[in-house]
Each structure stands twice: as C-alpha cells, then as structure tokens.
Design a protein around this motif. Structure first.
Motif, PDB file in Angstrom:
ATOM      1  N   GLY A 215     -11.120  22.291  -6.103  1.00 44.12           N
ATOM      2  CA  GLY A 215     -11.662  21.459  -5.039  1.00 44.12           C
ATOM      3  C   GLY A 215     -11.130  21.831  -3.691  1.00 44.12           C
ATOM      4  O   GLY A 215     -11.647  21.374  -2.663  1.00 44.12           O
ATOM      5  N   ILE A 216     -10.096  22.582  -3.702  1.00 45.30           N
ATOM      6  CA  ILE A 216      -9.523  23.106  -2.462  1.00 45.30           C
ATOM      7  C   ILE A 216      -9.966  24.566  -2.327  1.00 45.30           C
ATOM      8  O   ILE A 216      -9.968  25.308  -3.305  1.00 45.30           O
ATOM      9  N   PHE A 217     -10.320  24.925  -1.146  1.00 44.03           N
ATOM     10  CA  PHE A 217     -10.807  26.295  -0.945  1.00 44.03           C
ATOM     11  C   PHE A 217      -9.746  27.282  -1.384  1.00 44.03           C
ATOM     12  O   PHE A 217      -8.580  27.181  -0.991  1.00 44.03           O
ATOM     13  N   SER A 255     -19.416  25.210  -8.687  1.00 42.83           N
ATOM     14  CA  SER A 255     -18.876  25.026  -7.340  1.00 42.83           C
ATOM     15  C   SER A 255     -19.861  24.393  -6.378  1.00 42.83           C
ATOM     16  O   SER A 255     -19.537  24.207  -5.198  1.00 42.83           O
ATOM     17  N   PHE A 258     -18.886  21.437  -4.136  1.00 42.62           N
ATOM     18  CA  PHE A 258     -18.043  21.571  -2.953  1.00 42.62           C
ATOM     19  C   PHE A 258     -18.862  21.755  -1.684  1.00 42.62           C
ATOM     20  O   PHE A 258     -18.299  21.708  -0.578  1.00 42.62           O
ATOM     21  N   VAL A 261     -18.478  18.915   0.562  1.00 40.60           N
ATOM     22  CA  VAL A 261     -17.165  18.687   1.166  1.00 40.60           C
ATOM     23  C   VAL A 261     -17.096  19.460   2.480  1.00 40.60           C
ATOM     24  O   VAL A 261     -17.220  20.680   2.503  1.00 40.60           O
ATOM     25  N   TRP A 264     -14.103  22.039   2.739  1.00 38.89           N
ATOM     26  CA  TRP A 264     -14.362  23.248   1.952  1.00 38.89           C
ATOM     27  C   TRP A 264     -15.401  24.121   2.648  1.00 38.89           C
ATOM     28  O   TRP A 264     -15.257  25.341   2.724  1.00 38.89           O
ATOM     29  N   SER A 265     -16.432  23.488   3.163  1.00 40.28           N
ATOM     30  CA  SER A 265     -17.504  24.257   3.842  1.00 40.28           C
ATOM     31  C   SER A 265     -16.988  24.897   5.116  1.00 40.28           C
ATOM     32  O   SER A 265     -17.339  26.035   5.443  1.00 40.28           O
ATOM     33  N   GLU A 267     -13.868  25.799   5.796  1.00 35.88           N
ATOM     34  CA  GLU A 267     -13.001  26.921   5.440  1.00 35.88           C
ATOM     35  C   GLU A 267     -13.827  28.109   4.945  1.00 35.88           C
ATOM     36  O   GLU A 267     -13.494  29.270   5.215  1.00 35.88           O
ATOM     37  N   LEU A 268     -14.860  27.820   4.205  1.00 36.04           N
ATOM     38  CA  LEU A 268     -15.758  28.898   3.770  1.00 36.04           C
ATOM     39  C   LEU A 268     -16.362  29.618   4.957  1.00 36.04           C
ATOM     40  O   LEU A 268     -16.364  30.851   5.033  1.00 36.04           O
TER      41      LEU A 268
END
Length: 1297
Positions: A215-217, A255, A258, A261, A264-265, A267-268
């Motif tokens: 759940g965390i990048f 995934s 996510f 989130v 997460w998005s 950081e992606l």
C-alpha cells in the motif's frame, strides 16, 4: 541470528569435501569473465580516506599444503587444512578489496574469480562470513563485495537453497540502505537479487510482490530489480519469461486499488517524471514503472479513472526521448481494455492549447524551458497511437483510418526535425505491423493509405543526399513494405514514385568512406561500414541494413503481385541505376537486381506459364555489367544472369504443352517445382532447345558462355530487346560499357542474326551510336555485326543507310564498307543500289509556288548516287565495281539525264561540272560517273573526256547526247576492253520503260558500231534489227538517233569511197578567207573522218596532216583551234594503221602543240592539249596516265619539265627539228608562248648542251640570251632563277664560240 545461521551452515558442510571434489564448471569461468567488470570502473567513486588505504599484502597463491604435513595426519585432517588454507586466502583477498590501487584491485578481483571457478561454495561462504563478521567495513568495500557476489552467483550452475535464502536476505537488507554511494550501492545489492533470479525467480518474486502490495509506494531499488528482470532477455528462458509476465499482470491487477490513493499516485507520477541520467538512457526502474503503470491502468475497471490518469500522464514533460516512449507505452497498454478512453484522452490532449502551440513553427530565439517541455508533444502522440495499435491487436482495425489521419496530421503540421521523423516512422511501423499480423486485415479497406504514401515520399525526399546517420530510410522502406500488404493496393503511379525515391535515396548515396567521414562529428557516430563477418541482421551496418530493407521492399512487391508485369515494373526502375556512370551506384543496383532474381529463383512465386516481359533487356544490362571494371559488380552480374537462366529455363520447360495422362495427379518435379498445366491451349508451341547445362552447372561458367546459353532460350522479341540494349550501350560514355555492348551485339548477331526482324531500325540505331564510339575494338565489333547482318538482310540495311547517305561522313562510309566486307555482300549491296538508282520518281506537276521540294524517293535516289560514287573508292567494292561496270555506266548516264530533266529548284544546273556544288545532284552524278571510269582502269577514256572538256556537255539536256557520244567514242578509240560487256547490256536498256535509258543506249550503240569488238557480241544483223526497232520508238529523239545509226558505214560500206573522194575538195576550203567557213570546213572533214571509222582517210591522211599543221600558227584563234582538233582527229582515226609519212608529221607537230599549251586563247590551248595526248597515244608513249596528269597540270614547272623530257626521250630522231621549231617560237607575239619556248630551249640546253652548241648559230645564241635576259623580269621565282642560270650558261657558250 545471522551468526547462528552461519555456524549451522558450516556444521552441515560435508567433512569429506576436497578441492578436487569441488564443483568446477567451464560455464562459471566464461560467465564470470563476461559479466564481471573491473571494479575500478564501477559507478561508485574511488576516493578513500587516508586511513582507509591498506598496505599492500604479499602475494598469496592458492596451493596444496606441504606433503610432509599431509603425511603426518589422517585424511580428514588433510581436507580440513586445505579448506582452512583456501578460506584464509579468500578471506585475505576479500579484505584487500578495500584497496585504492586500481592495478592491485584488478589483480585481486581476477584471483577471486579464478578461485570461484574452482570452489564457488567456498567463496560464497567466505563472502557471507566476511559480511556478517565485519559489519564495520566501509560502504565502498561492501559495494565491491556485492559485485563479486553477483558475479559468482550469476556464473554458478546451481545455488543451494540455504545460500539462496541467505543472500536474498542480504540483498534485501542492503537494497534500501542509504549510503554515500547513493543509488549505486542499492543497485549493486539489487543486482545480487537479480543474479539469484537466474536460479529461482519465484522466491524473489514473492518478496517483490510483498513489497509492492503493502500500500506504500515501493522503494526505488525494488522497482530497479523488476525493471532489470523485465528488460533483460537472457535472464529467463521463454517459459519463465511468460510466467514472469503473467505474474506481473496479476500483481498489476492487485495494485489497481492504489490508483485511488493520492499519495501513491503522486509518488508514482513523481517517479515517472524524474529526470533521467542521460538523454538516451533511462533507469530500469523508470522503464519498468511505465510498463507497470500501463498494466495497472489496463486492469482498472473504472474507465473514467483510467482517462484521468492518462490525461495526467500526458500533461507531464515530453522533452526527453525515453520519457516520450514510456508515456506511449503506458498509453498502449491501457488501450488493451480501454480503447475508447485512450482515444478520447489522446484526442483531448491533441486538441489542447499546449499541443496546438507546439504545432507552430518553433523559433530557437524564443526558446524557453517550458517550450522544450511541449515541443515534442506531437511525437509522444504519434508513438502513443503506434502503441495503441500494437497492444490492441485485432481490435484496432476499425480505428486504423482514424489513427492514420491523426498521425498524418501531426506529421504535417508539427515542427520538422529528426525527432518527429523517427517518432512518425516508429509509430507507423508499429501500426502497420499490428494490422499486418491481424488475420482480418484483408477484409478492411484503409482509406488513408494514399495520404500516408505521400507523407513517406516527402520524408524520403527531405533526407540528406550525402549522409547516412539515422535509420530513417530503412524505417520508411519497411513502412512501404507493410503498406503493400494492405488494401487497397497502391496504384501504379504511387508505387512507381515510391520505388523511384527509395532507389535514389539508397543507391545514390556516396561511397562508404565518404559516408563515414560525414559521421565523424557525431558523439556516437553510426556504423555505416559493411561487416561481412556479422551474419545476423542486428549486427550489420546501417548501410547494409538499409540496402536489405530496399531488397525486402522489392521482394514484397513481387510477392504481393507475383506476375511478370510486376517484375518488369521493378526492373525498369533499376535499369537507370544499372546504367549509372558511377561504379558504386552500379554495384549497389546490380546487387539489388541479383538478390531479387535469386529470391524469385529460390521461391516459386512467378507462374512459369506467363511470359516474361523485356527479359532480353535485363539480360543485356547484366551481360554488359559482367565486363564492369569492379570485380564485385562482375560477380553479382554473373550470378544474376545465372538466376535469370534458371527462371527462364523453368518458364521454357513449362511452356511445353503435354497431353495430360488420365487418372494421374499433377506432381512436383524432381527439383520441387510444380509442373504447371497448360492443357487449355489449342496448339502446341515449338519446343525450346534443350539446355546444354543444368541449372547448377550454369554457375560454373564464364559470362560469355552464360550469355550464349541464355540466348538459346530467348524468343525473337526477347532477342531483339537484348540487341537493342546492346546498341544503346554503344552510346555510353563508359569505355567498358561500350566494349561490352559491342561484344554482346556481335555475339547475338553471330548466333541469331538470320532470324532477326526490324533490321532496318537496328541498322539506323547502330549508325547513330557509331559516331560516339571511340574504342577501336568496339567499333570493329559493331561493324562486324553489320557484316554478319548483311548476309541475310542486305536490302533492308541498304534502304536504311540510304536515308543518311546524301552526305557521306566517315562513320557512314564505314558502315557501307562493313556491308560489303564479304564478296557476296558487296555484290548484293551494289545490286540493291542499282535497283534504287532505277527507282526514279516522275517529276510532279507544277505547284502554286512553282517549286517542288524533294521527297523521300528523290533523296534516296541522290543518296544512292552519292553512295555509289563513294563505294567505288572502297577496297571492299573494287572488284565488284569492276564486274558491274556496264550496269553502273548505263545507270549513271541515265541518272545524269534524269537529274537534268528534274531541274530541281534547290539545285541549279551548273555551267561547268567543276564549278558545281559538292552537294548538288548533278555534281553527285557526274562525279560518280567520272570516278567509275577512273577507279575501274578506264583512265584513257577519262583522260580523253577531260582533255577535251567533254564533261561540260553533261550539264544541259541539249548537249547531253553529244557528251554520251564522246564518252562512247573515247571507249572505241582507246580500244576499251569493256565494250563487249557494255554492248551486252544495251538490249535490256533499249527495252526499258524509261525514255532516257533508251536514249542513252541508242547513243552508245551508234558509237560502238565503229568498234570491231561490237560484232563479237552483237552481229551486224542483230544491230540492224535493234536500230530498226528504234525507228518505231515513241520518243522522237530515239527515232532520230536510230536513223543516224542506220546510216553507219558498217551497214553501207560503199560510203567509204564516197567520203574519201570528197576529202580533196574539202582541202580547198581550208584556204578561204572567211574564218568561220574555214572552221566549218575543218569540222566537216573531222566528221567525215569519224564516219569513215575503220576505213580511214587512206592516202589523203598526209595532205590532211600537212594542211592542218600549217594552220597551227594562224592568227585567227578559231582556225588554230579547228586545225589542232582536226589534226588530233586525223591521228586518232589513223591509229594502228598510220603510214610512216604520217608519223613524221606527228613528230613535227609535237613541239607546236606543246608550245601552244600556253596559247593566249583557252580554246586553242584545250585543243592543243587533246591533240598532243592523241599524238602520244599514236606514238605509244609509255605511262599514258602520267602524261594525262602532266597535261592537266601543265601550268606547273614540274609538269612542263615532264612533258619536255618525255618529248625529248621519245623523239630523239627529231631533235634538230624540235630545236629549230622551238627557236622559231622565240619570235612569237605571245609572251606566254615565248616564255614556254624559252623554257623548252633552256631544258634542252641544260641536258643536251653539246648538241645544242653544234646546232645553233651565233644569231640563235644572241636571240636566246636576249630572251632569257627578258625572262629575268618574271615574278615567278622558278622562272626567274632558271633564266638567271641560263644567261650565265649562254654567255659562257658565246665566249667559247
């Protein structure tokens, strides 16, 4: 815990393991040497603190313990000692990896690798212990240990499960560790995990999945490992690769949660927009993230969320190439399930203001960082459309036209640069490839294909002509190959344009050395050289790959449309390059041609029942190139000919119609070729010749043999094409091509010249090319071909050559000589020319302008006349001309009459033949007639005509009969040997339909009646009958001439005595006071002498001679001229039966006649010249030809000296008479005659001084001296010098007397 694990592992190690028993594999050594890099060149910096630099340790060698120690202990102790010894050495080397000396470091790494090849487990155990037991070592030391560990694990054939778990944990612990080495340290740890995946990727995948699904990048290093596993092709085999991709898809599906989130998005997106290390290189974690992101979007069920994420991704920077490719890949992966949403996102982005601004012309002056972010947005869109097609597969077919329209739009309106071209081509390649792989593509009609082909044309035309630095050409050609497989097919015009541009773009490139020089300024110059040692396509050079693409395009064309028409279409575009003047262009073109023929020979695409088009032209081109100076071109051309032979042989074999056997299936032949059926044809074509060589043997022959063998199987049309190709090659500026073309032309004519058609056009073409041939051997071969053609096609060639023979240049003359090089050919040529000479068109009626321009028939008639004139001088025709003298004489006389009848306005009849223009028809005819007499040995007849100026009589119709009569009379008086042959041709001429021919024949017959030779071939009765028939001729002129002939003394012998009886009466008329009466009387006497013929004047000859000679010095010019003419006629009439008294009169008349050559009256001089020649003929002086030349050039001192010397040597008995006659002429009133007499006496004094001194008196000497003193005032240097010398001699002679 780690310590306990280490002890447990050591306790389970087998006690009996020895170095010799350790696993040793060559695979380990090879893989270590390939994958292990020099640690001194790793990513980690090489700076150390001063305290970290260890001292150099002594060299440690891996060896066995001392044999004495081994002998003292048991076997177990020996193994233990060996293991401990080697472990200690390995430990020492691992510790020395902390060295900062690059050379020392390199040596240590080499030793560790060597040890790992023999004892990998020992090294792995030692490394693990070193890591666990020495946690305080520096990060740089650990970095190097990790690299060593990665190398050993990757090179091992197998990895124990315990080591797998231990090193997996070790790698995971270090992957997320932050050090001063930053990402280099993490990547080194990640590479250990990647090496473990070679042995068990599923265990590693579990750890990776657990990290991703938290759940965390995930940390960057985990993405790095997955990126390496995804990108490297050699890590996993095909089955494992498929399982990995399946696992990755499942993980992406898990995934999707996510995406909701925000953290997460964000950081992606941050990771995706992170700047790359270099422009052309992208980090593995980032490359993987684009793939993973696309898979996640693909698995997402919420289409709106997918569109939102895509729009956000498209809104990022498009500055870097890898960034654009990654975005496009993500979009493509998402399109697998969300094609509508992806299209909508792309359309929305494409219509945004950002993209619209990027479509405008980009100005470097206004360049900002923001501009660079969006400058290449259209390139991203192009790649995205291509990825859509690739990933969506068959679902993309309904979207193809829309996608192509958008691609074409962005290509046309975006900023033009290399990036746009590469993106466009890459995208089109992906799209076309995806469509081609779909089985349903044949059911679709793609409307945008013509527009796309126009874009490709523009793109190829914009490529630089002298450089090759990008694969643009290669990619564009591959696109064209793909388009050929789609519907609708390209029309012929577009296909031709594409093919032309592609050939020019590739074949016209400079030499490879020049291309390499142009790339020297690039940071990473492309490899443009050809590497024959690289067999794989990916290892070839850029140029060779581009050339292969060109060949593949032509092969695609022929496979999509396997017809002879298509083959001809392709080859016709290659011909211009096969004929290039540049050697490298010819070499490339012939290589392409050869590979195309080899492809068709090895693959049975063409229907052998279909006739090849212009195969002769292809064979001619390749045959010529077999003589190219470039050896590679020669080899390729010969190989191409051999493949062409195989194709042709297969086609000819299939053309044989065979009766099908019932209840038998059609089977393949022995060579695998299908036996094509042609049973539907009604008639069986003629069987082709059997092949002298098999299909494989043909490759062992030389080019000349191959050419001859192929010629055997060519049809007449194909053979004609071959010959025309050779003729065109004669006009080339390349010497080798000219020589090769001439050789091929000669070979073709030698083998198959008899069956050729349209030889007339061929002869004309050879004439046009011959003037440009500068190579002697090539010209000889071409002329030899003409000689061979003349064996079977003489009339056609003669008719053709006449069209350009009105003015005969040297090249045309050579062609005519070649026609008659063989005796049979020269006879045929002359007979054909005579036939053309008799094709005289009738003069047309008057036109409005009163002028009649010459038509083709007139021109050919003039050309035939001119050609006959020229060929008389050719050695090849001399014998034939002599044989055909009678026919030629009558034909040319008739031709002169015909020209006089025409009175062509563009050729005014000249007053004198000598003054006639060279190009006039009359001068052509007269010169041909004169040349005929001169070249066939009738120089006496020619001299008689020339000396009495008889040629002037042929300039008008009124005097033409008199000229023909004088010519025939000259032949009779010179006892011509051709009188019999000419007489034999008179009867056909008298029966001719042309009045002019009958007229000429009857004139000649009338004169020949005075020759005894006539009666040998034409009895008197037959001659009488011919003249009697002439009385009934429709032509009045012929009737009159026939009547004159009937009055000949031959038929009335009694006329002889009557005429001789009138001669004394005529002599009285000589002394009339009226000059014209005297001239008329003398003319009557001359006519009577002529009519007496062989009967002669008898006893009246002497009085006639005396009286005629007495008028040589008459003051009246006309009387002098008539007297000399009569004297000459008398001499000619009495030749052969003259009395001695007449010979004396002849001797006495020589000096007066000689001196009167300088008479002030031209008519007198002319008559004196002719009379002197007749006297010399009667006296039988030698070399009459030389005498004629001297008389014709009597104004020259050399000619005068020759005449004097001939007179003095041939008439020595009359020396005193000649001297006294010459002295008397010193009193002449004419200065010219006095000068001529003085020269005569001067020559005599020089050569006969003693005789002169005895004969001359003092008065004569004084007269001579006075005369020569006067001659000293002459301006002519020759006469002046001669006079001075004679004066000195005469003074000395006078003093002596």
């Amino acid at each position: 815990m780690d310590r306990q694990l280490s002890e447990k592992q050591r306790s389970h190690a087998p006690a009996h393991r020895t170095p010799s028993a350790l696993s040793s594999s060559p695979r380990i050594s090879s893989r270590i040497s390939e994958s292990t890099k020099d640690l001194s060149h790793r990513k980690a910096p090489q700076t150390f603190a001063q305290g970290d630099r260890p001292a150099h340790a002594s060299t440690i060698l891996l060896c066995r313990p001392n044999s004495s120690h081994v002998a003292l202990g048991p076997q177990a102790h020996k193994v233990f000692l060996e293991k401990a010894y080697n472990a200690g050495i390995c430990f020492k080397m691992l510790r020395d990896l902390n060295s900062s000396d690059p050379i020392r470091l390199k040596y240590i790494v080499k030793k560790i690798k060597s040890m790992a090849c023999k004892a990998p487990n020992l090294v792995l155990e030692t490394i693990y212990d070193y890591f666990v037991d020495n946690p305080e070592i520096s990060n740089r030391h650990k970095f190097r240990l990790l690299h060593i560990l990665e190398t050993i694990i990757a090179a091992s054939d197998a990895l124990e499960e315990t080591w797998e778990r231990a090193f997996t944990k070790l790698a995971l612990d270090n992957m997320t560790k932050s050090t001063d080495l930053k990402e280099a340290y993490q990547d080194a740890a990640g590479n250990v995990l990647v090496a473990i995946c070679r042995h068990s990727w599923r265990a590693v995948a579990q750890h990776l999945e657990a990290e991703v699904l938290t759940g965390i990048f995930p940390h960057r290093s985990f993405l790095y490992v997955m990126g390496v596993l995804t990108s490297k092709q050699d890590l996993l085999d095909q089955e494992e690769k498929a399982c990995w991709e399946e696992w990755l898809t499942k993980m992406a599906s898990k995934s999707t949660q996510f995406l909701k989130v925000d953290v997460w998005s964000r950081e992606l997106m941050g990771m995706l927009t992170r700047p790359d290390r270099t422009v052309q290189e992208q980090a593995p974690e980032k490359a993987f993230l684009f793939i993973f992101y696309g898979l996640v979007l693909q698995a997402e069920d919420d289409s709106a969320r997918v569109r939102t994420h895509l729009c956000a991704l498209l809104a990022t920077s498009h500055q870097w190439p890898k960034q654009r490719e990654g975005i496009a890949l993500t979009v493509g992966l998402a399109a697998v399930r969300h094609l509508d949403q992806v299209w909508a996102a792309l359309e929305q982005f494409g219509r945004s203001s950002i993209v619209k601004c990027s479509l405008h012309s980009f100005s470097p002056k206004a360049q900002t960082s923001e501009d660079l972010h969006w400058k290449w947005a259209s390139s991203t869109l192009l790649l995205a459309y291509g990825q859509m097609a690739v990933k969506a597969k068959a679902h993309i077919l309904p979207w193809v036209d829309n996608i192509l329209s958008r691609m074409i739009f962005f290509f046309r309106y975006s900023s033009w640069d290399e990036t746009l071209k590469q993106s466009f081509l890459t995208a089109i390649l992906m799209l076309v490839g995806a469509v081609s792989r779909s089985g349903d593509a044949r059911n679709y009609q793609f409307a945008q294909i013509p527009e796309l082909s126009d874009c490709l044309v523009v793109l190829m035309e914009q490529e630089p002509k002298d450089t090759l630095c990008t694969p643009t050409r290669q990619q564009a050609i591959h696109v064209i190959c793909g388009l050929c497989k789609l519907r609708p097919p390209l029309n012929l015009e577009k296909k031709s344009r594409l093919l032309t541009i592609c050939l020019r773009s590739v074949l016209a490139l400079p030499l490879l050395d020049v291309l390499e020089k142009h790339t020297c300024l690039y940071l990473e110059p492309p490899d443009v050289q050809v590497h024959p040692a690289a067999p794989l396509r990916g290892l070839g050079s850029l140029f060779s790959q581009t050339s292969e693409a060109l060949d593949q395009m032509m092969q695609t064309f022929i496979t999509q449309n396997p017809t002879a028409e298509e083959l001809h279409f392709l080859l016709s575009h290659l011909y211009v390059w096969l004929a290039s003047e540049k050697a490298h262009e010819r070499q490339r073109a012939v290589n392409s041609c050869m590979r195309l023929l080899r492809f068709l020979s090895n693959n049975l695409y063409l229907d052998p029942n279909e006739d090849f088009k212009r195969v002769g032209q292809l064979m001619g081109m390749l045959g010529i190139l077999c003589q190219d100076p470039d050896r590679a071109t020669q080899h390729s051309s010969l190989e191409g000919l051999c493949h062409l032979y195989q194709l042709l042989l297969r086609q000819r074999e299939a053309s044989r119609v065979k009766e099908p056997e019932p209840k038998k299936l059609v089977q393949a032949g022995q060579d695998g070729a299908p036996l094509w059926s042609s049973g539907d044809q009604k008639a069986e074509p003629p069987a082709p010749p059997e092949a002298s060589f098999s299909r494989d043997q043909i490759f062992q022959l030389g080019s000349h043999q191959v050419t001859k063998e192929i010629m055997k199987h060519l049809t007449l049309a194909e053979l004609t094409d071959l010959i025309w190709t050779a003729v065109e090659g004669l006009g080339s500026t390349s010497p080798f091509r000219v020589q090769a073309a001439a050789s091929m032309l000669l070979t073709a004519v030698q083998e198959h010249g008899a069956k050729l058609e349209t030889v007339a056009n061929l002869g004309q073409a050879i004439h046009l090319q011959l003037c440009s041939v500068r190579i002697p051997q090539a010209k000889d071969d071409a002329l030899q071909a003409i000689t061979l053609l003349a064996r079977n096609h003489t009339p056609e060639l003669v008719a053709t050559f006449l069209d350009f023979s009105i003015t005969l240049d040297s090249h045309t003359f050579q062609l005519w000589k070649a026609l008659g090089a063989e005796q049979r050919g020269s006879r045929l040529v002359l007979a054909t020319l005579l036939a053309w000479l008799q094709e005289r068109p009738l003069p047309g009626g008057p036109s409005h302008s009163g002028l009649q321009p010459p038509d083709k028939a007139h021109l050919r008639l003039l050309a035939a006349t001119n050609t006959l004139h020229s060929l008389q001088l050719a050695q090849e025709f001399q014998k034939t001309v002599r044989e055909a003298f009678p026919q030629l004489l009558l034909a040319l006389l008739t031709q002169v009459h015909y020209v006089l009848e025409l009175q062509l306005p563009w050729e005014p009849p000249p007053r004198r033949a000598r003054a006639a223009p060279v190009s006039s028809p009359l001068s052509m005819s007269l010169e041909a007639l004169q040349s005929l007499l001169f070249t066939t040995g009738h120089y006496q007849d020619f001299a008689r005509m020339e000396l009495q100026d008889a040629w002037d009589l042929f300039t008008t119709l009124d005097t033409f009969p008199q000229g023909v009569g004088l010519l025939a009379r000259a032949m009779v008086q010179s006892t011509c040997r051709q009188i019999k042959a000419v007489a034999g041709q008179l009867l056909p001429s008298l029966q001719s339909q042309e009045e002019r021919a009958r007229k000429v024949a009857i004139i000649i017959l009338n004169e020949f009646l005075y020759s005894p030779a006539l009666l040998e071939v034409l009895p008197e009765r037959d001659a009488l009958m011919m003249l009697a028939q002439g009385i009934r001729d429709p032509s009045p002129a012929v009737r009159v001439l026939s009547l004159q002939g009937l009055g000949n003394i031959l038929f009335h012998p009694e006329k002889g005595s009557l005429l001789r009886g009138q001669l004394p009466l005529f002599l009285k008329g000589f002394f009339r006071n009226s000059g014209p009466v005297v001239v008329q009387v003398m003319g009557t006497v001359a006519d009577a002498l002529h009519r007496l013929g062989a009967h002669g004047a008898g006893a009246h000859s002497l009085p006639l001679a005396l009286n005629a000679r007495s008028f040589f010095e008459d003051e009246r010019d006309a009387v002098r001229a008539a007297a000399m003419a009569l004297f000459g006629d008398l001499v000619a009439a009495m030749a052969g039966r003259e009395p001695s008294s007449l010979r004396a009169q002849v001797h006495q008349g020589l000096v007066p006649l000689l001196l009167h050559l300088r008479d002030p009256c031209p008519a007198v001089a002319s008559r004196a010249r002719f009379a002197f020649y007749r006297c010399a003929a009667l006296l039988r002086w030698p070399q009459p030809h030389t005498l004629f030349c001297a008389l014709a050039r009597e104004r020259r001192l050399s000619a005068r000296h020759f005449l004097w010397s001939r007179l003095m040597t041939q008439s020595q008995e009359a020396f005193s008479i000649h001297l006294s006659q010459a002295l008397s002429y010193l009193h002449s009133c004419s200065h010219r005659m006095r000068t001529w007499a003085a020269l005569f006496l001067g020559y005599t004094i020089c050569y006969h001084s003693r005789a002169v001194a005895q004969l001359v008196s003092n008065a004569d000497l004084k007269l001579l001296l006075c005369t020569f003193e006067n001659l000293q005032r002459e301006r002519e240097p020759g006469i002046l010098g001669f006079a001075v010398s004679q004066c000195h001699f005469l003074r000395d002679l006078a003093r002596g007397q």
